[in-house]
Every structure is written in structure tokens, then in C-alpha cells.
Design a protein around this motif. Structure first.
Motif, PDB file in Angstrom:
ATOM      1  N   ILE A  15      -3.362  -6.005   3.491  1.00  0.00           N
ATOM      2  CA  ILE A  15      -2.900  -5.325   2.270  1.00  0.00           C
ATOM      3  C   ILE A  15      -3.111  -3.827   2.406  1.00  0.00           C
ATOM      4  N   ALA A  16      -4.282  -3.423   2.885  1.00  0.00           N
ATOM      5  CA  ALA A  16      -4.576  -2.000   3.047  1.00  0.00           C
ATOM      6  C   ALA A  16      -3.590  -1.360   4.029  1.00  0.00           C
ATOM      7  N   ARG A  17      -3.306  -2.027   5.130  1.00  0.00           N
ATOM      8  CA  ARG A  17      -2.369  -1.505   6.130  1.00  0.00           C
ATOM      9  C   ARG A  17      -0.986  -1.329   5.510  1.00  0.00           C
ATOM     10  N   ASP A  18      -0.527  -2.322   4.745  1.00  0.00           N
ATOM     11  CA  ASP A  18       0.772  -2.237   4.094  1.00  0.00           C
ATOM     12  C   ASP A  18       0.802  -1.082   3.087  1.00  0.00           C
ATOM     13  N   CYS A  19      -0.268  -0.931   2.334  1.00  0.00           N
ATOM     14  CA  CYS A  19      -0.338   0.163   1.357  1.00  0.00           C
ATOM     15  C   CYS A  19      -0.310   1.522   2.054  1.00  0.00           C
ATOM     16  N   ARG A  20      -1.032   1.641   3.149  1.00  0.00           N
ATOM     17  CA  ARG A  20      -1.039   2.910   3.898  1.00  0.00           C
ATOM     18  C   ARG A  20       0.345   3.227   4.462  1.00  0.00           C
ATOM     19  N   ARG A  21       1.059   2.215   4.887  1.00  0.00           N
ATOM     20  CA  ARG A  21       2.417   2.418   5.384  1.00  0.00           C
ATOM     21  C   ARG A  21       3.303   2.976   4.265  1.00  0.00           C
ATOM     22  N   ARG A  22       3.194   2.380   3.080  1.00  0.00           N
ATOM     23  CA  ARG A  22       3.969   2.867   1.929  1.00  0.00           C
ATOM     24  C   ARG A  22       3.577   4.293   1.563  1.00  0.00           C
ATOM     25  N   VAL A  23       2.268   4.568   1.599  1.00  0.00           N
ATOM     26  CA  VAL A  23       1.778   5.912   1.270  1.00  0.00           C
ATOM     27  C   VAL A  23       2.380   6.928   2.242  1.00  0.00           C
ATOM     28  N   ASN A  24       2.352   6.619   3.542  1.00  0.00           N
ATOM     29  CA  ASN A  24       2.910   7.553   4.529  1.00  0.00           C
ATOM     30  C   ASN A  24       4.386   7.812   4.285  1.00  0.00           C
ATOM     31  N   GLN A  25       5.142   6.761   3.979  1.00  0.00           N
ATOM     32  CA  GLN A  25       6.569   6.926   3.722  1.00  0.00           C
ATOM     33  C   GLN A  25       6.812   7.831   2.517  1.00  0.00           C
ATOM     34  N   ARG A  26       6.111   7.561   1.442  1.00  0.00           N
ATOM     35  CA  ARG A  26       6.333   8.337   0.217  1.00  0.00           C
ATOM     36  C   ARG A  26       5.787   9.760   0.342  1.00  0.00           C
ATOM     37  N   ALA A  27       4.675   9.923   1.072  1.00  0.00           N
ATOM     38  CA  ALA A  27       4.119  11.266   1.277  1.00  0.00           C
ATOM     39  C   ALA A  27       5.081  12.110   2.118  1.00  0.00           C
ATOM     40  N   LEU A  28       5.738  11.481   3.088  1.00  0.00           N
ATOM     41  CA  LEU A  28       6.752  12.195   3.873  1.00  0.00           C
ATOM     42  C   LEU A  28       7.921  12.619   2.991  1.00  0.00           C
ATOM     43  N   LEU A  29       8.332  11.751   2.107  1.00  0.00           N
ATOM     44  CA  LEU A  29       9.407  12.076   1.166  1.00  0.00           C
ATOM     45  C   LEU A  29       9.004  13.264   0.288  1.00  0.00           C
ATOM     46  N   ARG A  59      -1.503  -3.362  -7.765  1.00  0.00           N
ATOM     47  CA  ARG A  59      -0.877  -4.688  -7.772  1.00  0.00           C
ATOM     48  C   ARG A  59      -1.088  -5.410  -6.446  1.00  0.00           C
ATOM     49  N   ALA A  60      -0.953  -4.686  -5.341  1.00  0.00           N
ATOM     50  CA  ALA A  60      -1.110  -5.303  -4.022  1.00  0.00           C
ATOM     51  C   ALA A  60      -2.505  -5.910  -3.856  1.00  0.00           C
ATOM     52  N   PHE A  61      -3.505  -5.266  -4.423  1.00  0.00           N
ATOM     53  CA  PHE A  61      -4.881  -5.759  -4.327  1.00  0.00           C
ATOM     54  C   PHE A  61      -5.241  -6.706  -5.474  1.00  0.00           C
ATOM     55  N   CYS A 140      -4.400   8.850  -2.152  1.00  0.00           N
ATOM     56  CA  CYS A 140      -4.088   7.423  -2.020  1.00  0.00           C
ATOM     57  C   CYS A 140      -5.108   6.703  -1.142  1.00  0.00           C
ATOM     58  N   GLU A 141      -5.587   7.348  -0.090  1.00  0.00           N
ATOM     59  CA  GLU A 141      -6.594   6.711   0.765  1.00  0.00           C
ATOM     60  C   GLU A 141      -7.887   6.468  -0.019  1.00  0.00           C
ATOM     61  N   GLN A 142      -8.276   7.426  -0.840  1.00  0.00           N
ATOM     62  CA  GLN A 142      -9.460   7.224  -1.675  1.00  0.00           C
ATOM     63  C   GLN A 142      -9.252   6.035  -2.608  1.00  0.00           C
ATOM     64  N   HIS A 143      -8.063   5.941  -3.158  1.00  0.00           N
ATOM     65  CA  HIS A 143      -7.743   4.830  -4.057  1.00  0.00           C
ATOM     66  C   HIS A 143      -7.751   3.497  -3.309  1.00  0.00           C
ATOM     67  N   ILE A 144      -7.175   3.469  -2.125  1.00  0.00           N
ATOM     68  CA  ILE A 144      -7.166   2.247  -1.314  1.00  0.00           C
ATOM     69  C   ILE A 144      -8.600   1.831  -0.992  1.00  0.00           C
ATOM     70  N   GLN A 145      -9.447   2.784  -0.628  1.00  0.00           N
ATOM     71  CA  GLN A 145     -10.847   2.470  -0.321  1.00  0.00           C
ATOM     72  C   GLN A 145     -11.561   1.868  -1.539  1.00  0.00           C
ATOM     73  N   GLN A 146     -11.279   2.389  -2.728  1.00  0.00           N
ATOM     74  CA  GLN A 146     -11.878   1.834  -3.945  1.00  0.00           C
ATOM     75  C   GLN A 146     -11.366   0.418  -4.195  1.00  0.00           C
ATOM     76  N   CYS A 147     -10.090   0.195  -3.971  1.00  0.00           N
ATOM     77  CA  CYS A 147      -9.526  -1.153  -4.143  1.00  0.00           C
ATOM     78  C   CYS A 147     -10.143  -2.126  -3.147  1.00  0.00           C
ATOM     79  N   ILE A 148     -10.329  -1.691  -1.914  1.00  0.00           N
ATOM     80  CA  ILE A 148     -10.953  -2.537  -0.898  1.00  0.00           C
ATOM     81  C   ILE A 148     -12.364  -2.913  -1.340  1.00  0.00           C
ATOM     82  N   ALA A 149     -13.121  -1.935  -1.830  1.00  0.00           N
ATOM     83  CA  ALA A 149     -14.501  -2.201  -2.248  1.00  0.00           C
ATOM     84  C   ALA A 149     -14.548  -3.218  -3.385  1.00  0.00           C
TER      85      ALA A 149
END
Length: 163
Positions: A15-29, A59-61, A140-149
Motif C-alpha cells: 500500500i505504501a509503495r502504491d501511495c508513493r507512486r501516486r504521490v510521485n506522479q501528482r508531484a510531477l504534475l 482510504r488506501a490504508f 505526503c511521505e510524512q502522511h504515509i509514515q503516519q498511516c503506516i504507524a
């Protein structure tokens, strides 16, 4: 079926990997928008991207407000304790424009530098785009880390409760 019954360590990583992929795509946009030399347009793009990404990550988490509300009371307590201990502003909450702007202000130095960079032709726009990309990824990475925790704590609750 509870959203956390299948969140083993490997599933959380997926889930984290998928979220990071989405983050990279949108951050590039958003970085592409930051290249456009119109003051304020990059801010609008940043807020818009975060207002869509943060709820998607929640939602993913299994941590959207609706998903948290459907948890059993003991699991909900774990979520709220984890959120208060971690100081999360975005996990399990309804994401509003004001909340996103508040989070972006926490990355305030970047935003100021980004606006100043806009006035330097070409190189300034490249700097602005790079700052946008890194700031969005950071938030977003900070948010993903909080969701993981929170997910890992809830996974621990699942293993402690008899089937």
C-alpha cells in the motif's frame, strides 16, 4: 470484514509503495504547473493535489473518516491514541482546504522561496518546480509514515484479539 484483517507487513508495504507512486506522479504534475510563471498558480495546484492525494492515502490504508468510524470501539481507540501520539493532522480526518493550507504553511520556507524564484527567468521556474515536487513529496511521505504507524498498531490489535 474489517479493513485491517489483511494488513500484514507485506500488505502495508504494498500500500505504501502504491501511495508513493501516486504521490510521485501528482508531484510531477504539480511541478509542471509550477514552471508556468503565474504567481499563485503553483499554490493552487499544490493545494488541489494535496486535497485529492491525502484522502486517497487515508482510504488506501483504511483510515478515511468513514472507515475509522466503522471500526470496532477498541480499534477506534487505538487509531485515536496513535493519532494523538503522532501529532497527525490528516490521518482519519476530513481534509479541508484550510487544513491543507495549514500543512503547507508548515513547509513555509519552501513556499516563500518558490514565490521568490518565480521572478528569476527560466532558472527560477526550474527551482520553483523542484521545490514544489520536493515539498509535496515531503508532506505526503510524512502522511504515509503516519498511516503506516497507525496500521501497524491496528495490526497488533488484530493479533491480540481472539478470532
Amino acid at each position: 470484514m474489517n479493513a485491517f484483517t489483511d494488513l500484514g507487513p507485506r500488505r502495508i508495504d504494498d500500500i505504501a509503495r502504491d501511495c508513493r507512486r501516486r504521490v510521485n506522479q501528482r508531484a510531477l504534475l504539480a511541478a509542471g504547473v509550477a514552471i508556468v510563471p503565474v504567481p499563485g498558480l503553483d499554490w493552487l495546484a499544490d493545494v488541489s493535489v494535496l486535497m485529492k492525494l491525502i484522502p486517497e492515502i487515508n482510504r488506501a490504508f483504511g483510515l478515511s473518516p468513514d472507515q475509522v468510524a466503522r471500526l470496532s470501539p477498541d480499534r477506534r481507540v487505538v487509531v485515536y491514541k496513535a493519532l494523538s501520539a503522532g501529532g497527525s493532522l490528516l490521518v482519519g480526518r476530513i481534509v479541508t482546504r484550510a487544513l491543507v493550507v495549514h500543512v503547507m504553511r508548515l513547509v513555509g520556507v519552501r513556499l516563500t522561496a518558490q514565490q521568490v524564484a518565480k521572478f528569476v527567468p527560466i532558472a527560477g521556474q526550474a527551482v520553483s518546480a523542484a521545490l514544489t515536487f520536493t515539498a509535496l513529496r515531503y508532506v505526503c511521505e510524512q502522511h504515509i509514515q503516519q498511516c503506516i504507524a497507525v496500521s501497524e498498531q491496528l495490526r497488533g490489535v488484530n493479533t491480540e484479539i481472539p478470532g
